[in-house]
Scaffold this active site. Structure first.
Site, PDB file in Angstrom:
ATOM      1  N   PRO A   1      34.331  45.944  40.281  1.00 22.04           N
ATOM      2  CA  PRO A   1      34.792  47.210  39.701  1.00 22.04           C
ATOM      3  C   PRO A   1      35.900  47.072  38.676  1.00 22.04           C
ATOM      4  O   PRO A   1      36.831  46.270  38.846  1.00 22.04           O
ATOM      5  CB  PRO A   1      35.279  48.000  40.915  1.00 22.04           C
ATOM      6  CG  PRO A   1      35.405  47.035  42.023  1.00 22.04           C
ATOM      7  CD  PRO A   1      34.445  45.920  41.735  1.00 22.04           C
ATOM      8  N   ASN A   2      35.753  47.864  37.645  1.00 18.32           N
ATOM      9  CA  ASN A   2      36.725  48.030  36.551  1.00 18.32           C
ATOM     10  C   ASN A   2      36.770  46.856  35.573  1.00 18.32           C
ATOM     11  O   ASN A   2      37.429  46.954  34.545  1.00 18.32           O
ATOM     12  CB  ASN A   2      38.142  48.317  37.090  1.00 18.32           C
ATOM     13  CG  ASN A   2      38.185  49.626  37.844  1.00 18.32           C
ATOM     14  OD1 ASN A   2      37.714  50.641  37.342  1.00 18.32           O
ATOM     15  ND2 ASN A   2      38.693  49.614  39.064  1.00 18.32           N
TER      16      ASN A   2
ATOM     17  N   ARG B   1      43.003  47.877  28.770  1.00 21.62           N
ATOM     18  CA  ARG B   1      44.277  48.220  29.415  1.00 21.62           C
ATOM     19  C   ARG B   1      44.849  46.993  30.112  1.00 21.62           C
ATOM     20  O   ARG B   1      44.153  46.030  30.364  1.00 21.62           O
ATOM     21  CB  ARG B   1      44.050  49.338  30.455  1.00 21.62           C
ATOM     22  CG  ARG B   1      43.884  50.702  29.821  1.00 21.62           C
ATOM     23  CD  ARG B   1      43.429  51.748  30.846  1.00 21.62           C
ATOM     24  NE  ARG B   1      44.003  51.531  32.162  1.00 21.62           N
ATOM     25  CZ  ARG B   1      43.375  51.770  33.307  1.00 21.62           C
ATOM     26  NH1 ARG B   1      42.138  52.204  33.291  1.00 21.62           N
ATOM     27  NH2 ARG B   1      43.962  51.563  34.462  1.00 21.62           N
TER      28      ARG B   1
ATOM     29  N   TYR C   1      45.499  41.015  32.356  1.00 18.51           N
ATOM     30  CA  TYR C   1      44.101  40.593  32.278  1.00 18.51           C
ATOM     31  C   TYR C   1      43.667  40.074  30.901  1.00 18.51           C
ATOM     32  O   TYR C   1      42.501  39.720  30.715  1.00 18.51           O
ATOM     33  CB  TYR C   1      43.183  41.751  32.712  1.00 18.51           C
ATOM     34  CG  TYR C   1      43.462  42.214  34.123  1.00 18.51           C
ATOM     35  CD1 TYR C   1      43.334  41.334  35.203  1.00 18.51           C
ATOM     36  CD2 TYR C   1      43.872  43.520  34.392  1.00 18.51           C
ATOM     37  CE1 TYR C   1      43.603  41.740  36.491  1.00 18.51           C
ATOM     38  CE2 TYR C   1      44.139  43.942  35.684  1.00 18.51           C
ATOM     39  CZ  TYR C   1      44.007  43.048  36.738  1.00 18.51           C
ATOM     40  OH  TYR C   1      44.271  43.455  38.012  1.00 18.51           O
TER      41      TYR C   1
ATOM     42  N   ASN D   1      33.509  37.399  40.482  1.00 17.82           N
ATOM     43  CA  ASN D   1      34.835  38.018  40.493  1.00 17.82           C
ATOM     44  C   ASN D   1      34.656  39.384  41.165  1.00 17.82           C
ATOM     45  O   ASN D   1      34.259  40.353  40.514  1.00 17.82           O
ATOM     46  CB  ASN D   1      35.381  38.180  39.075  1.00 17.82           C
ATOM     47  CG  ASN D   1      36.805  38.739  39.102  1.00 17.82           C
ATOM     48  OD1 ASN D   1      37.288  39.207  40.135  1.00 17.82           O
ATOM     49  ND2 ASN D   1      37.488  38.698  37.972  1.00 17.82           N
TER      50      ASN D   1
ATOM     51  N   ALA E   1      38.692  44.280  42.840  1.00 18.62           N
ATOM     52  CA  ALA E   1      39.433  44.864  43.968  1.00 18.62           C
ATOM     53  C   ALA E   1      38.717  44.663  45.305  1.00 18.62           C
ATOM     54  O   ALA E   1      39.360  44.610  46.365  1.00 18.62           O
ATOM     55  CB  ALA E   1      39.668  46.348  43.712  1.00 18.62           C
TER      56      ALA E   1
ATOM     57  N   GLU F   1      34.423  31.847  43.726  1.00 20.81           N
ATOM     58  CA  GLU F   1      35.173  33.076  43.442  1.00 20.81           C
ATOM     59  C   GLU F   1      36.170  32.810  42.322  1.00 20.81           C
ATOM     60  O   GLU F   1      36.888  31.799  42.360  1.00 20.81           O
ATOM     61  CB  GLU F   1      35.904  33.529  44.707  1.00 20.81           C
ATOM     62  CG  GLU F   1      36.750  34.778  44.476  1.00 20.81           C
ATOM     63  CD  GLU F   1      37.295  35.356  45.774  1.00 20.81           C
ATOM     64  OE1 GLU F   1      36.505  35.579  46.714  1.00 20.81           O
ATOM     65  OE2 GLU F   1      38.512  35.586  45.841  1.00 20.81           O
TER      66      GLU F   1
ATOM     67  N   ARG G   1      50.920  37.929  42.910  1.00 21.80           N
ATOM     68  CA  ARG G   1      50.989  39.368  42.643  1.00 21.80           C
ATOM     69  C   ARG G   1      51.377  40.137  43.925  1.00 21.80           C
ATOM     70  O   ARG G   1      52.024  39.588  44.798  1.00 21.80           O
ATOM     71  CB  ARG G   1      49.654  39.826  42.048  1.00 21.80           C
ATOM     72  CG  ARG G   1      49.362  39.107  40.712  1.00 21.80           C
ATOM     73  CD  ARG G   1      48.118  39.622  40.048  1.00 21.80           C
ATOM     74  NE  ARG G   1      48.251  41.044  39.688  1.00 21.80           N
ATOM     75  CZ  ARG G   1      47.225  41.812  39.336  1.00 21.80           C
ATOM     76  NH1 ARG G   1      45.999  41.293  39.289  1.00 21.80           N
ATOM     77  NH2 ARG G   1      47.410  43.081  39.035  1.00 21.80           N
TER      78      ARG G   1
HETATM   79  O1  CA2 Z   1      42.504  38.867  38.487  1.00 19.35           O
HETATM   80  C1  CA2 Z   1      41.359  39.263  38.714  1.00 19.35           C
HETATM   81  O2  CA2 Z   1      40.362  38.808  38.162  1.00 19.35           O
HETATM   82  C2  CA2 Z   1      41.161  40.425  39.704  1.00 19.35           C
HETATM   83  O3  CA2 Z   1      39.943  40.189  40.396  1.00 19.35           O
HETATM   84  C3  CA2 Z   1      41.060  41.674  38.866  1.00 19.35           C
HETATM   85  C4  CA2 Z   1      40.949  42.938  39.700  1.00 19.35           C
HETATM   86  C5  CA2 Z   1      42.055  42.996  40.753  1.00 19.35           C
HETATM   87  O4  CA2 Z   1      41.861  44.107  41.590  1.00 19.35           O
HETATM   88  C6  CA2 Z   1      42.107  41.727  41.590  1.00 19.35           C
HETATM   89  O5  CA2 Z   1      43.188  41.838  42.495  1.00 19.35           O
HETATM   90  C7  CA2 Z   1      42.275  40.511  40.723  1.00 19.35           C
HETATM   91  C8  CA2 Z   1      41.097  44.179  38.833  1.00 19.35           C
HETATM   92  C9  CA2 Z   1      40.096  44.291  37.739  1.00 19.35           C
HETATM   93  C10 CA2 Z   1      40.434  45.514  36.942  1.00 19.35           C
HETATM   94  O6  CA2 Z   1      40.356  45.192  35.596  1.00 19.35           O
HETATM   95  C11 CA2 Z   1      40.934  46.045  34.704  1.00 19.35           C
HETATM   96  C12 CA2 Z   1      40.769  45.720  33.398  1.00 19.35           C
HETATM   97  C13 CA2 Z   1      41.316  46.492  32.423  1.00 19.35           C
HETATM   98  C14 CA2 Z   1      42.014  47.623  32.768  1.00 19.35           C
HETATM   99  C15 CA2 Z   1      42.183  47.938  34.080  1.00 19.35           C
HETATM  100  C16 CA2 Z   1      41.631  47.155  35.055  1.00 19.35           C
END
Ligand code: CA2
Length: 157
Positions: free
Chosen positions: A21-22, A29, A34, A86, A89, A110, A119
């Site tokens: 997700p996301n 953002r 990221y 990946n 969340a 993973e 974090r």
């Molecule tokens: O660091 C990573 O790859 C995560 O899997 C990214 C997830 C986070 O919940 C994990 O704890 C670590 C979040 C992905 C959300 O990506 C976004 C990208 C742009 C704007 C907002 C969120």
């Protein structure tokens, strides 16, 4: 000369790259966490990198829905040799994805863009990593390339 059989399905090694997700919002953002690269551009880099290996085929899937990710992992059993995932969340919450990876018994790596160990506390625990052969975290888009390398080396063994 004996030709080494790469895998049980065909001669090509087939790898499914799954994003949770996301991650479709990448590049729009939170660039400080990221990066500024979009998911499409990461996927293109993965494809380019995969060409440096022989007989590797890559397929991509992103979903914001846990059940869809579980379905895709189940389907992967008969179609792919390994999974690069990946779970985003869902890494920290999804027993369902952890169980699905275990159930299909395919090697999975993973990966995380950010270093989840540095974090918030809730990100330090991965429910899905114990179902995987390994985890790479904290190298931005390079985590995907490193994960692909490790998965291919594992499958070549
Ligand atoms: O660091 C990573 O790859 C995560 O899997 C990214 C997830 C986070 O919940 C994990 O704890 C670590 C979040 C992905 C959300 O990506 C976004 C990208 C742009 C704007 C907002 C969120």
């Amino acid at each position: 000369m004996i030709k080494k059989t790469l895998n049980k399905k065909e001669n090509n090694m087939k790898i499914l790259v799954l994003n949770g997700p996301n991650l479709n919002l990448l590049g729009t953002r939170e660039p400080e966490i990221y990066g500024t690269t979009t998911l499409e551009s990461i996927e293109n880099e993965i494809l380019e990198y995969s060409k440096s290996f022989h007989n590797v085929e890559i397929a991509f899937f992103q979903s914001n829905h846990e059940g869809e990710i579980v379905d895709k992992i189940q389907e992967a059993k008969s179609l792919y040799d390994g999974i690069l995932i990946n779970p985003a969340a869902y890494t920290h919450t999804s027993v369902a994805i952890a169980d699905a990876i275990k159930a299909v018994n395919l090697p999975a790596v993973e990966i995380h863009l950010s270093n989840i160990n540095t974090r918030e506390d809730f990100r330090k625990k991965s429910l899905t990593a114990p179902s995987c052969i390994g985890q790479i975290s904290g190298f931005g888009k390079t985590s995907y390339l490193a994960g692909l390398f490790c998965l291919i080396k594992h499958l070549e063994k």
